[in-house]
Design a protein around this motif. Sequence first.
Motif, short mmCIF file in Angstrom:
data_model
loop_
_atom_site.label_atom_id
_atom_site.label_comp_id
_atom_site.label_asym_id
_atom_site.label_seq_id
_atom_site.Cartn_x
_atom_site.Cartn_y
_atom_site.Cartn_z
N GLY A 34 32.11 -13.46 -11.07
CA GLY A 34 33.45 -13.25 -10.54
C GLY A 34 34.08 -11.94 -10.97
N LEU A 35 33.25 -10.92 -11.27
CA LEU A 35 33.77 -9.68 -11.84
C LEU A 35 34.57 -8.86 -10.83
CD1 LEU A 35 33.63 -8.09 -14.55
CD2 LEU A 35 31.72 -6.81 -13.57
N TYR A 41 32.83 -0.30 -14.18
CA TYR A 41 32.43 0.50 -13.03
C TYR A 41 31.63 -0.30 -12.01
CZ TYR A 41 27.52 0.91 -14.52
OH TYR A 41 26.21 0.64 -14.84
N LYS A 42 31.00 -1.40 -12.45
CA LYS A 42 30.18 -2.19 -11.52
C LYS A 42 31.01 -2.68 -10.33
CE LYS A 42 28.13 -2.80 -15.77
NZ LYS A 42 28.71 -2.35 -17.04
N ARG A 79 34.26 9.71 -10.73
CA ARG A 79 35.17 9.63 -11.88
C ARG A 79 36.15 8.47 -11.73
NH1 ARG A 79 36.32 15.00 -15.05
NH2 ARG A 79 34.24 15.94 -14.97
N GLU A 80 36.51 8.16 -10.50
CA GLU A 80 37.38 6.99 -10.29
C GLU A 80 36.60 5.70 -10.49
OE1 GLU A 80 40.81 4.77 -9.53
OE2 GLU A 80 40.60 6.90 -9.97
N VAL A 81 35.37 5.64 -9.98
CA VAL A 81 34.54 4.45 -10.18
C VAL A 81 34.35 4.17 -11.67
CG1 VAL A 81 32.19 3.51 -9.92
CG2 VAL A 81 33.31 4.65 -7.98
N PHE A 82 34.12 5.23 -12.45
CA PHE A 82 33.78 5.09 -13.87
C PHE A 82 34.98 5.34 -14.80
CE2 PHE A 82 29.74 5.50 -11.86
CZ PHE A 82 28.85 4.80 -12.67
N ARG A 83 36.18 5.26 -14.28
CA ARG A 83 37.34 5.49 -15.13
C ARG A 83 37.46 4.36 -16.16
NH1 ARG A 83 42.76 3.98 -11.56
NH2 ARG A 83 42.79 1.75 -12.12
#
Length: 391
Positions: free
Chosen positions: A348-349, A326-327, A316-320
């Motif tokens: 450069g994301l 999220y990548k 959920r934190e990765v995809f918040r």
Amino acid sequence: MPALLLPHPDGTVRPWAPTAPDTTAAGPAPAATAARSGVRTAYAAVHVVADPLADADPADVVSVDWDATLAFREHIWSCGLGVAEAMDTAQRGMGLDWTTTRELIRRTGELARPTAAPWCAGVGTDHLPPGPASLDQVVSGWLHQLDVVVEAGAVPVVMASRALAAAAASPQDYRDAYGALLSRSPVPVLLHWLGEPFDPALAGYWGHRDLGTAAAELAALCAEHADKVVGVKVSVLDADVEIAFRRALPGGVSCYTGDDFNYPALIEGDEQGHSEALLGIFGAIAPVAGAALGALAAGDPAGYRRLMDPTVALSREVFRAPTRLYKVGVVFLAYLAGHQEHFRMVGGLESARSVVHLSELLRLADTAGALPDPDLAVARMRPILAAAGIR
């Protein structure tokens, strides 16, 4: 002494040290791999590793470290999961161009072929020229990429098309476009419903803003073309919508959860069925997910939940929000785990998320048992914190 001083969302900086919980008690995934166990089909959507030493502006030129990228696919297979290649996790539409994507699909196919390793790959329309496209051009674009994926030996995943979302004026336009594609596809395919949180350009896909109505539209499409649709990946982050959708699907068409918020219960299922899995978070938690699915395959649902449930807070934190970023978390966790030697991304994301977010990921990955070498993770976090002025 604490291993690190980590920043928190409330603005404080506090000491932290890893706890390294044991997540291996369930043992490895079944020998036939979780993706083939007959209990659940599970794919991990995988990222690409940028070449950090390429002498080119990352915003303009895509440079891939092919050795590290392909080694990560081997890692996913070794954990008992299938590989979902060239999906949005690989930065389709966010830095990865079609020329590089095509080469990625080709190389993964060569890697998978000797052992018939399970994999699928995204079929999109991102090679079409900028500007408006007709429905016929969208279908032709899909078919062009479909040929590449079929030739490489992957299960095709027809990705939601930004070009179609821009061109379609009604639900009928979606039915016509997908109907034309499916009637001409040489093989059955997976369809992919990527919701607005993942890509705002896909708002109102299937011709409806209401998710329940859109799900009914998609279920009707699957019923009409059940001979060409083996499954649908649903990434809308709404468990109730997904459950109602999978119950509405015709026999022989599976629901694959792409819900990175609610996946443990959706995969476990209920008395009326379950979702298969095609998840971005599985790339970051592959050893844990493989062991959890192994427990489920062995008839130990409690063991499955013991392993899988602690990963949800991390996911959920990765995809918040904004979810499309999220990548960054996926690549950061691969760096902490030692799967690549740097934290650089295509385009450069890596700069798109805050050091507070990255610190949260470190803490939550530790709790989830997703740090295979906590000392390495701590060592790799230090320079990131130092760059933010935390020493």
